[in-house]
Design a protein around this motif. Structure first.
Motif, PDB file in Angstrom:
ATOM      1  N   VAL A   1      -7.700  20.431  21.956  1.00 58.36           N
ATOM      2  CA  VAL A   1      -7.541  20.185  20.435  1.00 58.36           C
ATOM      3  C   VAL A   1      -7.888  18.756  19.981  1.00 58.36           C
ATOM      4  O   VAL A   1      -8.611  18.475  19.055  1.00 58.36           O
ATOM      5  CB  VAL A   1      -6.223  20.412  19.943  1.00 58.36           C
ATOM      6  CG1 VAL A   1      -5.900  19.875  18.687  1.00 58.36           C
ATOM      7  CG2 VAL A   1      -5.755  21.884  20.146  1.00 58.36           C
ATOM      8  N   ALA A   2      -7.558  17.711  20.706  1.00 59.05           N
ATOM      9  CA  ALA A   2      -7.914  16.259  20.648  1.00 59.05           C
ATOM     10  C   ALA A   2      -9.442  16.219  20.405  1.00 59.05           C
ATOM     11  O   ALA A   2     -10.122  15.439  19.734  1.00 59.05           O
ATOM     12  CB  ALA A   2      -7.488  15.316  21.709  1.00 59.05           C
ATOM     13  N   ILE A   3     -10.201  16.868  21.398  1.00 58.83           N
ATOM     14  CA  ILE A   3     -11.648  16.891  21.460  1.00 58.83           C
ATOM     15  C   ILE A   3     -12.325  17.517  20.043  1.00 58.83           C
ATOM     16  O   ILE A   3     -12.923  17.073  19.250  1.00 58.83           O
ATOM     17  CB  ILE A   3     -12.233  17.443  22.718  1.00 58.83           C
ATOM     18  CG1 ILE A   3     -12.105  16.782  23.922  1.00 58.83           C
ATOM     19  CG2 ILE A   3     -13.657  18.015  22.414  1.00 58.83           C
ATOM     20  CD1 ILE A   3     -12.468  17.312  25.340  1.00 58.83           C
ATOM     21  N   ALA A   4     -11.529  18.810  19.736  1.00 54.51           N
ATOM     22  CA  ALA A   4     -11.881  19.377  18.351  1.00 54.51           C
ATOM     23  C   ALA A   4     -11.780  18.521  17.166  1.00 54.51           C
ATOM     24  O   ALA A   4     -12.317  18.501  16.335  1.00 54.51           O
ATOM     25  CB  ALA A   4     -11.307  20.720  18.318  1.00 54.51           C
ATOM     26  N   MET A   5     -10.632  17.631  17.376  1.00 55.73           N
ATOM     27  CA  MET A   5     -10.195  16.869  16.056  1.00 55.73           C
ATOM     28  C   MET A   5     -11.221  15.670  16.152  1.00 55.73           C
ATOM     29  O   MET A   5     -11.724  15.428  14.789  1.00 55.73           O
ATOM     30  CB  MET A   5      -8.709  16.176  16.338  1.00 55.73           C
ATOM     31  CG  MET A   5      -7.693  17.116  15.986  1.00 55.73           C
ATOM     32  SD  MET A   5      -6.044  16.422  16.576  1.00 55.73           S
ATOM     33  CE  MET A   5      -5.924  15.113  15.223  1.00 55.73           C
ATOM     34  N   ALA A   6     -11.595  15.072  17.168  1.00 57.32           N
ATOM     35  CA  ALA A   6     -12.581  14.003  17.187  1.00 57.32           C
ATOM     36  C   ALA A   6     -14.136  14.615  16.474  1.00 57.32           C
ATOM     37  O   ALA A   6     -14.644  13.989  15.837  1.00 57.32           O
ATOM     38  CB  ALA A   6     -12.764  13.315  18.658  1.00 57.32           C
ATOM     39  N   ASP A   7     -14.537  15.633  17.159  1.00 56.36           N
ATOM     40  CA  ASP A   7     -15.765  16.525  16.853  1.00 56.36           C
ATOM     41  C   ASP A   7     -15.567  16.673  15.242  1.00 56.36           C
ATOM     42  O   ASP A   7     -16.519  16.478  14.399  1.00 56.36           O
ATOM     43  CB  ASP A   7     -15.804  17.631  17.544  1.00 56.36           C
ATOM     44  CG  ASP A   7     -16.345  17.418  18.827  1.00 56.36           C
ATOM     45  OD1 ASP A   7     -16.734  16.094  19.330  1.00 56.36           O
ATOM     46  OD2 ASP A   7     -16.241  18.340  19.695  1.00 56.36           O
ATOM     47  N   GLY A   8     -14.437  17.133  14.843  1.00 51.02           N
ATOM     48  CA  GLY A   8     -14.267  17.794  13.471  1.00 51.02           C
ATOM     49  C   GLY A   8     -14.149  16.800  12.368  1.00 51.02           C
ATOM     50  O   GLY A   8     -14.903  16.724  11.424  1.00 51.02           O
ATOM     51  N   VAL A   9     -13.514  15.513  12.766  1.00 50.10           N
ATOM     52  CA  VAL A   9     -13.563  14.556  11.854  1.00 50.10           C
ATOM     53  C   VAL A   9     -15.110  13.716  11.582  1.00 50.10           C
ATOM     54  O   VAL A   9     -15.191  13.195  10.400  1.00 50.10           O
ATOM     55  CB  VAL A   9     -12.411  13.248  12.180  1.00 50.10           C
ATOM     56  CG1 VAL A   9     -13.019  12.427  13.056  1.00 50.10           C
ATOM     57  CG2 VAL A   9     -11.935  12.630  10.785  1.00 50.10           C
ATOM     58  N   ALA A  10     -15.494  13.498  12.727  1.00 50.15           N
ATOM     59  CA  ALA A  10     -16.867  13.179  12.632  1.00 50.15           C
ATOM     60  C   ALA A  10     -17.955  13.917  11.768  1.00 50.15           C
ATOM     61  O   ALA A  10     -18.603  13.293  10.854  1.00 50.15           O
ATOM     62  CB  ALA A  10     -17.648  13.055  14.028  1.00 50.15           C
ATOM     63  N   ALA A  11     -17.689  15.297  12.027  1.00 50.02           N
ATOM     64  CA  ALA A  11     -18.629  16.155  10.986  1.00 50.02           C
ATOM     65  C   ALA A  11     -17.939  16.123   9.669  1.00 50.02           C
ATOM     66  O   ALA A  11     -18.875  16.147   8.608  1.00 50.02           O
ATOM     67  CB  ALA A  11     -18.395  17.480  11.563  1.00 50.02           C
TER      68      ALA A  11
ATOM     69  N   GLY B   1     -15.901   9.701  15.890  1.00 52.70           N
ATOM     70  CA  GLY B   1     -14.563  10.272  15.668  1.00 52.70           C
ATOM     71  C   GLY B   1     -13.597   9.848  16.728  1.00 52.70           C
ATOM     72  O   GLY B   1     -13.811  10.101  17.932  1.00 52.70           O
ATOM     73  N   VAL B   2     -12.585   9.454  16.150  1.00 51.79           N
ATOM     74  CA  VAL B   2     -11.332   8.839  17.149  1.00 51.79           C
ATOM     75  C   VAL B   2     -10.194   9.738  16.615  1.00 51.79           C
ATOM     76  O   VAL B   2      -9.918   9.845  15.461  1.00 51.79           O
ATOM     77  CB  VAL B   2     -10.956   7.563  16.954  1.00 51.79           C
ATOM     78  CG1 VAL B   2      -9.841   7.084  18.145  1.00 51.79           C
ATOM     79  CG2 VAL B   2     -12.297   6.569  17.224  1.00 51.79           C
ATOM     80  N   SER B   3      -9.717  10.577  17.807  1.00 54.47           N
ATOM     81  CA  SER B   3      -8.621  11.295  17.391  1.00 54.47           C
ATOM     82  C   SER B   3      -7.212  11.142  18.021  1.00 54.47           C
ATOM     83  O   SER B   3      -7.246  10.500  19.308  1.00 54.47           O
ATOM     84  CB  SER B   3      -8.984  12.843  17.749  1.00 54.47           C
ATOM     85  OG  SER B   3      -9.011  13.043  19.122  1.00 54.47           O
ATOM     86  N   VAL B   4      -6.059  11.214  17.601  1.00 52.60           N
ATOM     87  CA  VAL B   4      -4.836  11.326  18.318  1.00 52.60           C
ATOM     88  C   VAL B   4      -3.947  12.262  18.161  1.00 52.60           C
ATOM     89  O   VAL B   4      -3.876  12.793  16.841  1.00 52.60           O
ATOM     90  CB  VAL B   4      -3.903   9.889  17.720  1.00 52.60           C
ATOM     91  CG1 VAL B   4      -2.825   9.667  18.503  1.00 52.60           C
ATOM     92  CG2 VAL B   4      -4.894   8.698  18.104  1.00 52.60           C
ATOM     93  N   THR B   5      -3.309  13.025  18.918  1.00 47.46           N
ATOM     94  CA  THR B   5      -2.522  14.049  18.756  1.00 47.46           C
ATOM     95  C   THR B   5      -1.431  13.647  19.767  1.00 47.46           C
ATOM     96  O   THR B   5      -1.691  13.157  20.949  1.00 47.46           O
ATOM     97  CB  THR B   5      -2.946  15.485  18.938  1.00 47.46           C
ATOM     98  OG1 THR B   5      -1.715  16.330  18.777  1.00 47.46           O
ATOM     99  CG2 THR B   5      -3.916  15.736  20.155  1.00 47.46           C
ATOM    100  N   GLY B   6       0.000  14.211  19.657  1.00 50.91           N
ATOM    101  CA  GLY B   6       0.980  13.840  20.585  1.00 50.91           C
ATOM    102  C   GLY B   6       2.165  14.177  20.349  1.00 50.91           C
ATOM    103  O   GLY B   6       2.463  14.611  19.115  1.00 50.91           O
ATOM    104  N   SER B   7       2.989  13.946  21.086  1.00 49.48           N
ATOM    105  CA  SER B   7       4.597  13.824  20.925  1.00 49.48           C
ATOM    106  C   SER B   7       5.288  12.760  21.095  1.00 49.48           C
ATOM    107  O   SER B   7       5.771  12.017  21.715  1.00 49.48           O
ATOM    108  CB  SER B   7       5.237  14.717  21.852  1.00 49.48           C
ATOM    109  OG  SER B   7       6.593  14.977  21.930  1.00 49.48           O
ATOM    110  N   ALA B   8       5.631  12.206  19.479  1.00 49.79           N
ATOM    111  CA  ALA B   8       6.120  10.859  19.591  1.00 49.79           C
ATOM    112  C   ALA B   8       7.443  10.543  19.660  1.00 49.79           C
ATOM    113  O   ALA B   8       8.064   9.520  19.752  1.00 49.79           O
ATOM    114  CB  ALA B   8       5.376   9.983  18.322  1.00 49.79           C
ATOM    115  N   GLY B   9       8.410  11.858  19.455  1.00 50.26           N
ATOM    116  CA  GLY B   9       9.540  11.795  19.572  1.00 50.26           C
ATOM    117  C   GLY B   9      10.133  11.469  18.231  1.00 50.26           C
ATOM    118  O   GLY B   9       9.591  11.388  17.290  1.00 50.26           O
ATOM    119  N   PRO B  10      11.559  11.558  18.031  1.00 58.57           N
ATOM    120  CA  PRO B  10      12.692  11.444  19.105  1.00 58.57           C
ATOM    121  C   PRO B  10      12.678  12.793  19.524  1.00 58.57           C
ATOM    122  O   PRO B  10      13.114  13.019  20.713  1.00 58.57           O
ATOM    123  CB  PRO B  10      13.726  10.955  18.250  1.00 58.57           C
ATOM    124  CG  PRO B  10      13.718  11.405  17.031  1.00 58.57           C
ATOM    125  CD  PRO B  10      12.396  11.065  16.689  1.00 58.57           C
TER     126      PRO B  10
END
Lengths: 421, 421
Positions: free
Chosen positions: B330-340, B347-356
């Motif tokens: 998904v991070a790869i698809a986000m990076a490709d997707g935003v560049a397009a 394209g730089v992407s970030v996804t994750g579980s930041a908490g709490p």
């Protein structure tokens, strides 16, 4: 109970780092009603650290030392405390195991130099650090207590809260200090001061004014034997201040504009999106810093380049040509556009000229727009200061205008109140 | 020439004001190559100010005191200097005339309390202040020189520059202090310390380590008679450290990862866009904080809600269903997707579980993706700490991975270097 802070680090002496840690310690002591008469900075030098600790022990009942607890060669606070109090360094096998475990859990081999953090002056307690590998230290020497806590700001804060401030209060005359903070938005510090001039008191309870990024806090402080007694002293003053300031007061104590915004959105069942140009994502990052933001926040389009405003936000090219990018019509189109594009009930937009070079309009000219299901409005302001200051104040302003739009105060309120400063 | 700073004000002790004046003085001293071994804060209390001045006179050749020169009752620096040096206060009719003239030029009547600013300890020179009404003071006492300058930041700066720093350099042996900072990314502070253990020196030149949000700075300092001599002392040590740390070193002195990223993009003629989920706009806000970012930065899509990842970034719903939102595909698809979507080369992407609360995966699990015209890659990491710390470290990490991807080091470099910590 007189407390003295010593902040350690040559980088502080030469201004490479601004000493926010000393301010953090000072605020915690003020909140706890503890006396703080001296604060000193000393470089990473064994002899001068020993002298500073010995001097502080002659004039304070408690020392809070921060910095110099890391794993590298220039981290010498443990040794300096041991030398200043004439005791040897010991080694905690138990803490060494914890350190190894900390690194193992992260799937990495621990550099052996980290074992330095299991050393401590004989007789000291090690204070476990939930945010990092360096434990704090508490050492009693006669009637004096010495705390040493890491200089990494988040570690300093949590160790102060977990082990230091409460402990100091227990050791002091257990006076209660109650602080009530009224957060205001919309007027300058001097105007707030004027409005409250006849209520001002520097006795007990006392009043103080604190300005921070476009918000002014009015802090009421009462000292008493019990919480109930302190509450009873603050309550009438608080009521008088609230009556005087009216809707300028938007929150109490820890209620930030972000939390109030999210609460308003939840109450109305509205979702939020932002469209940012000059603030470049700061508004979205402030909102998403709050746990639970995902319940109402959909996302943001940072339309930094002009053509993104057209392609992603649907801002009409003719509108831009006619009014310029930094204009209320464009801010309104951006707010409407992001609400439509991201399927949000509320759209918050920012466009402007943040500097250092002007973009279309003079540096500091910023336009904020807010779309709600009821209405879309925009406001233009002119802010002093550099790029960072302009962006920070604009971000706070955008959050407040979104709050005022969602509550209806922007268009229904007293026009003299909620004015953006 | 050893200099000591004393900053005056109870608001500094209780953290209502962060002590930026101490940092300003420190930077000026560092730039001028003057030794600064102690810096202390003292409240607006006559007895403690006298003690602090007397103590500083025992260990320094020059004192810079700032604050407490205003016209109100709590401004007592003049009296404290007079008392600490056992001399009477005198009154300058000449300066009183200048004060009256200053107010007249502004068409206002001077409050009589301002005449206090024409007072000075016997034997002192008054230093005219072009930015305000409070003059500075210079007093020689035996071999020690005491400067007192106002605490208003712009007045402090101009009086330091006009009367203090040059004067101190004239009095000293005009030694140069050269600082060279090597910024590293990819290893812990303790590992950097170990790698450089045999090069470590706390003499001249000296080495120090500074940790800040996933980056470690190695500072080399040399003191010499001339800049050339200091350079010659630092150069071999710098070369040895750079050789040892290799690609861990990403910048020198003031070069931040943001500035290097923008420079790389400009050099390659590439534009940048970001797609952020857990960091909620922080990556974009860091990039756009740099003046001139608009040359290469196109914008960002903060895809906080899952459906925005599909609608705005074109991430396939099946991909999300199969791998989860917090995943490298998904991070790869986000990076490709935003560049397009935003028409960017990178394209730089970030996804994750930041908490709490965990989102799909344990709190602290963060995935960063980078799309370049050459390749798209993603990396998963596990970070300790709370939501704020996880978001901050991830933002710094995303900027670094974008740098490493754009330079090709991510895929061509030594796999042991540039590892994300």
């Amino acid at each position: 109970m007189i407390v003295e802070a010593i902040t350690v680090g040559t980088e502080l002496l030469y201004g490479q780092t601004v000493n926010t840690n000393a301010a953090t310690i000072g605020r915690r002591l003020a909140d706890a009603g503890l006396d703080h008469q001296h604060s000193s900075v000393v470089g990473d030098d064994h002899g001068r650290m020993v002298d500073a600790i010995r001097l502080a022990m002659t004039r304070a009942d408690a020392l809070i030392i921060t910095g110099g607890l890391g794993p590298t060669q220039d981290d010498i606070t443990r040794e300096a405390i041991a030398a200043a109090t004439d005791r040897p360094i010991e080694f905690s096998d138990d803490y060494a195991d914890r350190l190894r475990h900390w690194w193992e859990r992260r799937g990495r081999a621990m550099p052996e130099s980290n074992l330095k953090q299991a050393e401590y002056p004989q007789g000291a307690d090690l204070l476990e650090n939930p945010k990092g590998t360096a434990p704090g230290i508490r050492l009693e020497v006669g009637d004096t207590v010495i705390y040493a806590v890491p200089g990494v700001p988040v570690e300093l804060e949590i160790l102060l809260d977990m082990y230091v401030i409460g402990d100091l209060r227990d050791r002091s005359d257990s006076r209660v200090v109650l602080n009530r903070v009224l957060r205001t938005y919309g007027e300058s510090e001097s105007k707030i001061g004027e409005l409250l001039a006849d209520l001002y008191d520097d006795g007990n309870p006392s009043m103080a004014f604190l300005a921070s990024a476009a918000e002014i806090k009015v802090r009421l402080t009462a000292k008493a034997a019990t919480t109930e007694a302190a509450e009873a002293m603050v309550a009438p003053l608080q009521a008088a201040v609230e009556e005087r300031l009216g809707s300028l007061v938007f929150g109490l104590d820890d209620e930030t504009v972000e939390t109030i915004l999210l609460r308003l959105a939840t109450a109305r069942g509205w979702s939020i999106a932002t469209a940012e140009s000059a603030t470049g994502g700061l508004v979205a990052s402030r909102i998403t810093a709050i746990p639970g933001a995902s319940e109402v926040f959909r996302g943001s389009i940072v339309a930094y380049h002009e053509d993104i405003k057209r392609t992603q936000l649907g801002v009409d090219a003719d509108l831009i040509a006619e009014h310029g990018v930094v204009s209320e019509p464009v801010a309104i189109a951006m707010a409407d556009g992001v609400a439509a594009a991201l399927g949000a009930d509320v759209g918050v937009s920012v466009t402007g000229s943040a500097g250092p070079d002007p973009q279309e309009r003079p540096v500091g000219t910023m336009v904020i727009g807010v779309h709600t299901p009821d209405k879309t409005m925009a406001r233009t302001v002119s802010l002093p200061g550099d790029r960072e200051r302009v962006r920070t104040y604009t971000t706070t302003g955008a959050l407040h205008l979104a709050r005022l739009a969602m509550s209806g105060e922007w268009w229904h309120g007293d026009s003299k109140r909620g004015r953006w400063v």
